[in-house]
Design a protein around this motif. Structure first.
Motif, PDB file in Angstrom:
ATOM      1  N   HIS A  73       0.827  -1.202   0.000  1.00  0.00           N
ATOM      2  CA  HIS A  73       0.000   0.000   0.000  1.00  0.00           C
ATOM      3  C   HIS A  73       0.858   1.248   0.000  1.00  0.00           C
ATOM      4  O   HIS A  73       0.664   2.164   0.793  1.00  0.00           O
ATOM      5  CB  HIS A  73      -0.930   0.032   1.220  1.00  0.00           C
ATOM      6  N   GLN A  74       1.823   1.255  -0.888  1.00  0.00           N
ATOM      7  CA  GLN A  74       2.771   2.368  -0.908  1.00  0.00           C
ATOM      8  C   GLN A  74       2.070   3.679  -1.174  1.00  0.00           C
ATOM      9  O   GLN A  74       1.442   3.853  -2.203  1.00  0.00           O
ATOM     10  CB  GLN A  74       3.816   2.129  -1.995  1.00  0.00           C
ATOM     11  N   ARG A  75       2.217   4.563  -0.253  1.00  0.00           N
ATOM     12  CA  ARG A  75       1.594   5.865  -0.431  1.00  0.00           C
ATOM     13  C   ARG A  75       2.314   6.666  -1.502  1.00  0.00           C
ATOM     14  O   ARG A  75       3.538   6.704  -1.542  1.00  0.00           O
ATOM     15  CB  ARG A  75       1.633   6.649   0.872  1.00  0.00           C
ATOM     16  N   ASN A  76       1.511   7.263  -2.326  1.00  0.00           N
ATOM     17  CA  ASN A  76       2.030   8.254  -3.267  1.00  0.00           C
ATOM     18  C   ASN A  76       2.970   7.702  -4.321  1.00  0.00           C
ATOM     19  O   ASN A  76       3.642   8.450  -5.004  1.00  0.00           O
ATOM     20  CB  ASN A  76       2.719   9.388  -2.523  1.00  0.00           C
ATOM     21  N   LEU A  77       3.049   6.407  -4.435  1.00  0.00           N
ATOM     22  CA  LEU A  77       3.881   5.830  -5.478  1.00  0.00           C
ATOM     23  C   LEU A  77       3.168   5.955  -6.823  1.00  0.00           C
ATOM     24  O   LEU A  77       3.781   6.271  -7.830  1.00  0.00           O
ATOM     25  CB  LEU A  77       4.126   4.358  -5.143  1.00  0.00           C
ATOM     26  N   LEU A  78       1.862   5.727  -6.796  1.00  0.00           N
ATOM     27  CA  LEU A  78       1.073   5.756  -8.020  1.00  0.00           C
ATOM     28  C   LEU A  78       0.199   7.005  -8.068  1.00  0.00           C
ATOM     29  O   LEU A  78      -0.431   7.361  -7.078  1.00  0.00           O
ATOM     30  CB  LEU A  78       0.147   4.533  -8.066  1.00  0.00           C
ATOM     31  N   ALA A  79       0.193   7.635  -9.224  1.00  0.00           N
ATOM     32  CA  ALA A  79      -0.709   8.768  -9.410  1.00  0.00           C
ATOM     33  C   ALA A  79      -1.585   8.471 -10.612  1.00  0.00           C
ATOM     34  O   ALA A  79      -1.105   7.973 -11.620  1.00  0.00           O
ATOM     35  CB  ALA A  79       0.088  10.044  -9.631  1.00  0.00           C
ATOM     36  N   TYR A  80      -2.862   8.782 -10.490  1.00  0.00           N
ATOM     37  CA  TYR A  80      -3.813   8.390 -11.521  1.00  0.00           C
ATOM     38  C   TYR A  80      -4.579   9.610 -12.029  1.00  0.00           C
ATOM     39  O   TYR A  80      -5.066  10.415 -11.252  1.00  0.00           O
ATOM     40  CB  TYR A  80      -4.785   7.366 -10.940  1.00  0.00           C
ATOM     41  N   ILE A  81      -4.658   9.727 -13.343  1.00  0.00           N
ATOM     42  CA  ILE A  81      -5.458  10.799 -13.937  1.00  0.00           C
ATOM     43  C   ILE A  81      -6.656  10.164 -14.623  1.00  0.00           C
ATOM     44  O   ILE A  81      -6.509   9.452 -15.611  1.00  0.00           O
ATOM     45  CB  ILE A  81      -4.631  11.623 -14.939  1.00  0.00           C
ATOM     46  N   PRO A  82      -7.854  10.378 -14.075  1.00  0.00           N
ATOM     47  CA  PRO A  82      -9.030   9.685 -14.612  1.00  0.00           C
ATOM     48  C   PRO A  82      -9.447  10.228 -15.973  1.00  0.00           C
ATOM     49  O   PRO A  82      -9.055  11.325 -16.367  1.00  0.00           O
ATOM     50  CB  PRO A  82     -10.115   9.964 -13.567  1.00  0.00           C
ATOM     51  N   GLN A  83     -10.247   9.453 -16.666  1.00  0.00           N
ATOM     52  CA  GLN A  83     -10.875   9.924 -17.905  1.00  0.00           C
ATOM     53  C   GLN A  83     -11.787  11.099 -17.592  1.00  0.00           C
ATOM     54  O   GLN A  83     -12.373  11.157 -16.519  1.00  0.00           O
ATOM     55  CB  GLN A  83     -11.772   8.830 -18.488  1.00  0.00           C
ATOM     56  N   THR A  84     -11.937  11.980 -18.544  1.00  0.00           N
ATOM     57  CA  THR A  84     -12.781  13.162 -18.327  1.00  0.00           C
ATOM     58  C   THR A  84     -14.200  12.762 -17.941  1.00  0.00           C
ATOM     59  O   THR A  84     -14.806  13.360 -17.056  1.00  0.00           O
ATOM     60  CB  THR A  84     -12.810  14.026 -19.600  1.00  0.00           C
ATOM     61  N   GLU A  85     -14.711  11.696 -18.566  1.00  0.00           N
ATOM     62  CA  GLU A  85     -16.094  11.296 -18.296  1.00  0.00           C
ATOM     63  C   GLU A  85     -16.253  10.720 -16.889  1.00  0.00           C
ATOM     64  O   GLU A  85     -17.361  10.642 -16.369  1.00  0.00           O
ATOM     65  CB  GLU A  85     -16.585  10.242 -19.300  1.00  0.00           C
ATOM     66  N   ALA A  86     -15.150  10.283 -16.298  1.00  0.00           N
ATOM     67  CA  ALA A  86     -15.245   9.632 -14.994  1.00  0.00           C
ATOM     68  C   ALA A  86     -15.272  10.647 -13.844  1.00  0.00           C
ATOM     69  O   ALA A  86     -15.420  10.272 -12.692  1.00  0.00           O
ATOM     70  CB  ALA A  86     -14.076   8.669 -14.801  1.00  0.00           C
ATOM     71  N   VAL A  87     -15.134  11.934 -14.165  1.00  0.00           N
ATOM     72  CA  VAL A  87     -15.071  12.951 -13.118  1.00  0.00           C
ATOM     73  C   VAL A  87     -16.420  13.665 -13.016  1.00  0.00           C
ATOM     74  O   VAL A  87     -17.050  13.955 -14.024  1.00  0.00           O
ATOM     75  CB  VAL A  87     -13.963  13.979 -13.435  1.00  0.00           C
ATOM     76  N   ASP A  88     -16.862  13.927 -11.782  1.00  0.00           N
ATOM     77  CA  ASP A  88     -18.085  14.702 -11.568  1.00  0.00           C
ATOM     78  C   ASP A  88     -17.715  16.186 -11.591  1.00  0.00           C
ATOM     79  O   ASP A  88     -17.279  16.746 -10.597  1.00  0.00           O
ATOM     80  CB  ASP A  88     -18.697  14.317 -10.214  1.00  0.00           C
ATOM     81  N   TRP A  89     -17.891  16.822 -12.745  1.00  0.00           N
ATOM     82  CA  TRP A  89     -17.444  18.217 -12.901  1.00  0.00           C
ATOM     83  C   TRP A  89     -18.353  19.206 -12.203  1.00  0.00           C
ATOM     84  O   TRP A  89     -18.041  20.386 -12.102  1.00  0.00           O
ATOM     85  CB  TRP A  89     -17.296  18.568 -14.394  1.00  0.00           C
ATOM     86  N   ASP A  90     -19.518  18.750 -11.712  1.00  0.00           N
ATOM     87  CA  ASP A  90     -20.403  19.627 -10.946  1.00  0.00           C
ATOM     88  C   ASP A  90     -20.044  19.641  -9.468  1.00  0.00           C
ATOM     89  O   ASP A  90     -20.664  20.336  -8.678  1.00  0.00           O
ATOM     90  CB  ASP A  90     -21.863  19.159 -11.088  1.00  0.00           C
TER      91      ASP A  90
END
Lengths: 245, 278
Positions: A73-90
């Motif tokens: 469970h390494q903290r901060n080792l992995l960074a993820y940028i989600p697909q635009t559709e996967a984000v709640d922009w509201d």
């Protein structure tokens, strides 16, 4: 040959009775950019989730820097940028707050930002040309600014491995170029970058390695080795996209 | 002016009214804070399910003389686990799973009430008993509110991240399973507390409406929380007074007021209102 930072050995993931990814093997070296290519529904997202330790593996194992992701469970080792559709922009959240979320793993349990956290967030915003937009609600951004917000969060997180899910979908050419420049810069700092895309034309210009996905990992390696007509036809089921060669 | 003053002060000579106002403010406020998370997480239906599913737990807890919160928690959690199991293991979709589990639990609760030899008043569980709060219930409400407030305060940023981007939460090492159950535990506890004021049928309104109202008014989460609490406390106080003066159902008055505030906001909100968006 360098030590691989991401290793998959015979990884199988299935939902109910549908196999999403079957017997996948992969090695990605540190300090490289790898493009994951496949059609929609080919298992690209599943591959990402498996690497991030979010999927239960039916078989095989995933090693990050030689260790099992589920164990450390390494903290901060992995960074993820989600697909635009996967984000709640509201969502009622500002650009600044999203980028600050990249720092949560470094803070105490109340997540109160320290001086260093604020400084790194400011730097990340500057590097992604978002200075001045800090207080914008994320839905009020342009397509490129939205992508850059999450890129800034990744910078603030200072992860070693960066995963981007369809980063070029719906962004203009200028933003795409800016993102690519930033990714190359990060790679030269030793970061490992994985990009999923179904758009072949852009990745050929900057990826060190490509990974072809269709329910398994069909092939991976340099573009010259992997982009054979046969491999591409297996990836895209016979319908090789136009304009590639 | 004198009449207005009288309208508000005269009822305060009765202890039950002072208590009712106190409890309705407490419950309104904690529900409002929680409602901000539920609306953003998309857990409105889940809240509805849990609030109905706690019925058998509440009835059994009465019968066994154990804290109501414990019974409610066990069945609230049980319903969520069963929903998850049905969704994961069968081809039944989530909305159907939610619908069939909570009605099943609720029906089981009805059977228990009619068969257990106790003097539980079903109407009080279903629609609250704000004007007849017992000392034990008063203490229980205060304890639950304090626990839920502390939990929501300590983990407010983690919970917000969990609502916004659970994948990121996982990758930076947050325990998302813990956050999931934390939110669920606070939900079950709050439902028990709110059962006293508005009952388990209408509690879902307390858990959705203030958050939805505030969501239409601001783009900032902290402000959203404050606005939700203000609208809920206003409805609770005014609703309790209205129910006293017009001898109407307190739960009904509070929830009707909350809904009216939402409808006004929906029309007149400066940025996201229907008029502004035309």
């Amino acid at each position: 040959m360098q030590n691989p930072t991401i290793e998959l050995e015979n990884v199988t993931v299935s939902y109910d009775r549908t196999v999403a990814l079957h017997g996948a093997n992969l090695r990605v070296n540190q300090g490289s950019i790898a493009g994951i290519v496949g059609m929609n529904g080919s298992g690209k997202s599943t591959l990402f989730k498996a690497i991030m330790g979010l999927e239960k593996l039916r078989s095989g194992r995933v090693l990050i820097q030689g260790k099992s992701i589920n164990k450390i469970h390494q903290r901060n080792l992995l960074a993820y940028i989600p697909q635009t559709e996967a984000v709640d922009w509201d969502f009622p959240i500002s650009v600044y707050d999203v980028v600050m979320m990249g720092r949560y793993g470094y803070m105490n349990c109340l997540r109160i930002p320290r001086e260093i956290d604020r400084k790194i967030v400011q730097q990340s915003l500057a590097k992604t040309q978002l200075t001045g937009l800090e207080q914008r609600q994320i839905g009020e951004l342009s397509g490129g600014q939205k992508k850059r917000t999450f890129l800034a969060r990744t910078l603030a997180q200072q992860g070693e491995i960066i995963l981007l899910d369809e980063p070029f979908a719906g962004v203009d050419v200028k933003t795409e170029k800016a993102i690519i420049e930033l990714l190359i810069e990060l790679r030269d700092l030793g970061k490992t970058i994985l990009i999923s895309t179904h758009d072949l034309s852009s990745i050929a210009t900057f990826c060190d390695q490509v990974i072809l996905v269709n329910k398994t990992i069909l092939a991976y390696g340099t573009i010259a080795d992997v982009f054979t007509p046969e491999n591409l036809s297996r990836t895209f089921g016979g319908s090789v996209p136009q304009g590639l060669f | 002016m004198e009449i207005v003053w009288q309208w508000f002060t005269a009822p305060l000579q009765f202890q039950f009214m002072v208590q009712a106002l106190f409890v309705s403010v407490l419950v309104g406020a904690i529900c409002a804070v929680l409602s901000c998370y539920l609306t953003l997480k998309g857990w409105a239906l889940m809240g509805d399910a849990v609030s109905h599913a706690v019925l058998p737990g509440v009835v059994l807890a009465y019968g066994l003389q154990i804290p109501l919160a414990l019974g409610a928690f066990v069945f609230g959690l049980g319903s969520v686990l069963l929903i998850g199991l049905i969704k994961a293991r069968t081809r039944v979709k989530e909305d159907a799973a939610i619908g069939l589990v909570f009605t099943g639990f609720f029906a089981f609760g009805l059977v228990l009430i009619s068969k257990l030899p106790s003097n539980i008043d079903l109407m009080h569980i279903l629609f609250g008993n704000l004007l007849g709060i017992s000392p034990e219930n008063l203490i229980q409400t205060i304890v639950i509110t304090v626990i839920a407030t502390i939990g929501l305060f300590i983990f407010r940023k983690d919970l917000l991240l969990f609502c916004f981007d659970p994948v990121h939460a996982r990758t930076i090492g947050l325990n998302t399973a813990f956050l999931y159950y934390l939110l669920l535990i606070i939900l079950a506890l709050t439902i028990v507390a709110a059962q006293q004021t508005v009952g388990i049928i209408l509690v879902i309104s307390m858990l959705i409406t203030p958050g939805s109202t505030a969501y239409l008014l601001t783009d900032n989460f902290d402000r959203m929380t404050i606005l939700a609490v203000l609208s809920a406390v206003f409805s609770s106080v005014l609703g309790t007074y209205l129910s006293y003066h017009f001898d109407a159902s307190p739960a009904g008055c509070i929830v009707v007021l909350q809904t009216l505030i939402f409808l006004m906001t929906m029309i007149f909100a400066p940025k996201y209102g229907l008029i502004a968006r035309r």
